[in-house]
Scaffold this motif. Structure first.
Motif, PDB file in Angstrom:
ATOM      1  N   PRO A  55       0.804  -1.235   0.000  1.00  0.00           N
ATOM      2  CA  PRO A  55       0.000   0.000   0.000  1.00  0.00           C
ATOM      3  C   PRO A  55       0.833   1.280   0.000  1.00  0.00           C
ATOM      4  O   PRO A  55       2.039   1.256   0.262  1.00  0.00           O
ATOM      5  N   SER A  56       0.158   2.390  -0.245  1.00  0.00           N
ATOM      6  CA  SER A  56       0.834   3.685  -0.315  1.00  0.00           C
ATOM      7  C   SER A  56      -0.180   4.817  -0.212  1.00  0.00           C
ATOM      8  O   SER A  56      -1.307   4.672  -0.684  1.00  0.00           O
ATOM      9  N   VAL A  57       0.219   5.913   0.392  1.00  0.00           N
ATOM     10  CA  VAL A  57      -0.539   7.173   0.284  1.00  0.00           C
ATOM     11  C   VAL A  57       0.227   8.097  -0.653  1.00  0.00           C
ATOM     12  O   VAL A  57      -0.191   8.394  -1.763  1.00  0.00           O
ATOM     13  N   ARG A  58       1.400   8.549  -0.199  1.00  0.00           N
ATOM     14  CA  ARG A  58       2.172   9.556  -0.914  1.00  0.00           C
ATOM     15  C   ARG A  58       2.615   9.112  -2.315  1.00  0.00           C
ATOM     16  O   ARG A  58       2.466   9.853  -3.296  1.00  0.00           O
ATOM     17  N   THR A  59       3.182   7.924  -2.402  1.00  0.00           N
ATOM     18  CA  THR A  59       3.832   7.534  -3.655  1.00  0.00           C
ATOM     19  C   THR A  59       2.823   7.404  -4.791  1.00  0.00           C
ATOM     20  O   THR A  59       3.017   7.959  -5.878  1.00  0.00           O
ATOM     21  N   ARG A 111       6.755  -0.867  -6.588  1.00  0.00           N
ATOM     22  CA  ARG A 111       6.909  -0.866  -5.123  1.00  0.00           C
ATOM     23  C   ARG A 111       6.804  -2.296  -4.623  1.00  0.00           C
ATOM     24  O   ARG A 111       5.815  -2.985  -4.881  1.00  0.00           O
ATOM     25  N   HIS A 147      14.817   3.744  -1.724  1.00  0.00           N
ATOM     26  CA  HIS A 147      13.632   4.573  -2.002  1.00  0.00           C
ATOM     27  C   HIS A 147      14.144   5.902  -2.584  1.00  0.00           C
ATOM     28  O   HIS A 147      14.139   6.933  -1.908  1.00  0.00           O
ATOM     29  N   GLN A 150      12.093   9.217  -2.494  1.00  0.00           N
ATOM     30  CA  GLN A 150      12.034   9.775  -1.147  1.00  0.00           C
ATOM     31  C   GLN A 150      13.339  10.497  -0.794  1.00  0.00           C
ATOM     32  O   GLN A 150      13.321  11.596  -0.246  1.00  0.00           O
ATOM     33  N   CYS A 300       9.739  10.658   6.303  1.00  0.00           N
ATOM     34  CA  CYS A 300       9.239  10.351   4.965  1.00  0.00           C
ATOM     35  C   CYS A 300       7.743  10.029   4.951  1.00  0.00           C
ATOM     36  O   CYS A 300       7.103  10.070   3.896  1.00  0.00           O
ATOM     37  N   GLY A 301       7.192   9.704   6.130  1.00  0.00           N
ATOM     38  CA  GLY A 301       5.798   9.294   6.206  1.00  0.00           C
ATOM     39  C   GLY A 301       5.615   7.877   5.670  1.00  0.00           C
ATOM     40  O   GLY A 301       6.419   7.423   4.869  1.00  0.00           O
ATOM     41  N   PRO A 302       4.597   7.154   6.110  1.00  0.00           N
ATOM     42  CA  PRO A 302       3.658   7.580   7.142  1.00  0.00           C
ATOM     43  C   PRO A 302       4.327   7.625   8.521  1.00  0.00           C
ATOM     44  O   PRO A 302       5.128   6.748   8.834  1.00  0.00           O
ATOM     45  N   ARG A 328       7.676  15.175  -3.028  1.00  0.00           N
ATOM     46  CA  ARG A 328       7.607  13.930  -3.800  1.00  0.00           C
ATOM     47  C   ARG A 328       7.037  14.217  -5.192  1.00  0.00           C
ATOM     48  O   ARG A 328       7.493  13.673  -6.190  1.00  0.00           O
TER      49      ARG A 328
HETATM   50  N1   CP Z   1       7.011   7.843   1.994  1.00  0.00           N
HETATM   51  C1   CP Z   1       6.253   7.032   1.257  1.00  0.00           C
HETATM   52  O1   CP Z   1       6.726   6.350   0.341  1.00  0.00           O
HETATM   53  O2   CP Z   1       4.933   7.067   1.593  1.00  0.00           O
HETATM   54  P1   CP Z   1       3.824   6.031   1.095  1.00  0.00           P
HETATM   55  O3   CP Z   1       4.166   4.703   1.687  1.00  0.00           O
HETATM   56  O4   CP Z   1       2.525   6.575   1.633  1.00  0.00           O
HETATM   57  O5   CP Z   1       3.836   5.994  -0.391  1.00  0.00           O
END
Ligand code: CP
Length: 343
Positions: A55-59, A111, A147, A150, A300-302, A328
């Motif tokens: 899973p991912s939010v930002r990427t 990813r 990464h 990032q 870098c989050g989360p 990003r």
């Molecule tokens: N920092 C980063 O890659 O965030 P995600 O896992 O939300 O994509």
């Protein structure tokens, strides 16, 4: 001729310092001229494929926005719905898949992290297999070793707040307790790119959380070439002392995959969390930040709030976590423009 056209990005360690600087320069331009940059349509009607094994939010969101803002489209692909071979599943060979996808898209992002592999290095090997057969660039969107997007966004955030020349500034890369059992990718990318660019990097962690020895050797070599410093410490007082940037992040032990192979992923995760939570002091607090050189806080989050860092620090005046998340978008636009567009 654009020398970066067609180039893979699996780690920034495989790009020259000049290439890294070129990407950062263009990312800053995209930040300043978000919708009116001359390259705003450089991916006109082109498609970028994104495979997400995790899973991912930002990427995902920043790549989708990046492709849109360059006039193209990012297509989200779930490997499990495609009968693809992976580190853990049988299916269509990488050779066939990479060749076919190269006929449709201008680039492929992958990813593959923690739970999608069975041993450290499998994700990296998969990306390199795609890179071997694809005729378009392969971009790591975070895998078990690195990464790169990032790492570039982190540098951009530090430069935004402390100026372009970060040589001699101390970056503390500190392990944090946590319950998310993270892979080593962001941390390893950070120590590589920042030693490369001449920062003084201190890597701090409790005994037992050693990273990839090859990456540590590269970080030492980078520091020596760039005239900076790279050190590993296990003492928090020493770690925070005089830091200009603090980047806290949880990561798993090297025992995670062997244990998981024997006892299953759920038990391995539980064991990691129990071990991590014993290290009570390994959280970035206001008191630890008081020992620094009024450091900026980066992540870098989360963010695992309450474990890696307190809310007070993460939401405090020196936190630049949202700027880095925004970056990003800008760095990925730069990477796509440079490696996938005829510019
Ligand atoms: N920092 C980063 O890659 O965030 P995600 O896992 O939300 O994509």
């Amino acid at each position: 001729m654009n020398s970066l056209y067609g180039k893979d990005l699996i780690t920034t360690q495989e790009w020259s310092v000049e290439e890294i600087e070129r990407a950062l320069e263009l990312a800053f331009e995209f930040k300043e001229h978000r919708f009116d940059h001359p390259l705003r349509n450089c991916l006109d009607r082109r498609t970028f494929f994104m495979f997400f094994y995790n899973p991912s939010v930002r990427t995902r969101q920043s790549f989708e926005a990046a492709a849109t803002e360059l006039g193209g489209h990012a297509q989200f692909l779930e490997p499990k719905s495609m009968r693809l071979k992976s580190a853990k599943t049988a299916g269509e060979t990488v050779q066939d898949a990479a060749n076919v996808m190269s006929r449709y898209a201008v680039g492929i992002g992958i990813r593959i992290l923690e739970t999608a592999i069975e041993e450290y290095g499998q994700g990296d090997a998969l990306l390199r297999e795609y890179a071997q057969y694809a005729s378009v660039p392969i971009v790591s969107m975070a895998h078990d070793r690195f990464h790169p997007c990032q790492g570039l966004a982190d540098v951009m955030g530090m430069r935004q707040h402390a100026g372009r020349d970060l040589k001699g500034k101390k970056l503390l890369q500190v392990w944090g307790k946590g319950s998310l059992v993270r892979s080593w990718s962001s941390v390893q990318e950070s120590i590589l790119i920042n030693t490369r660019l001449g920062m003084d990097v201190t890597l701090a962690y409790p005994e037992g959380y050693d990273l990839d020895p090859e990456v540590i050797q590269w970080a030492e070599d980078n520091a020596s070439v760039a005239g900076g410093n790279f050190e590993i410490v296990h003492d928090l007082e020493e770690a925070y002392d005089g830091a200009d940037f603090v980047y806290s992040r949880n990561w798993m032990t090297s025992g995670f995959y062997p244990y998981s192979k024997k006892h299953g992923i759920d038990r391995a995760k539980k064991k990691e969390i129990e071990m991590a939570m014993k290290h009570d002091d390994w959280i970035t607090t206001k008191d630890w930040m008081a020992k620094t050189n009024d450091a900026y806080f980066i992540h870098c989050g989360p963010v695992d709030r309450g474990s890696e860092v307190t809310d007070e620090v993460c939401d405090g005046p020196r936190s630049i976590v949202y700027d880095i998340a925004e970056n990003r978008l800008h760095v990925q636009k730069a990477i796509m423009a440079l490696t996938m567009a005829h510019i």
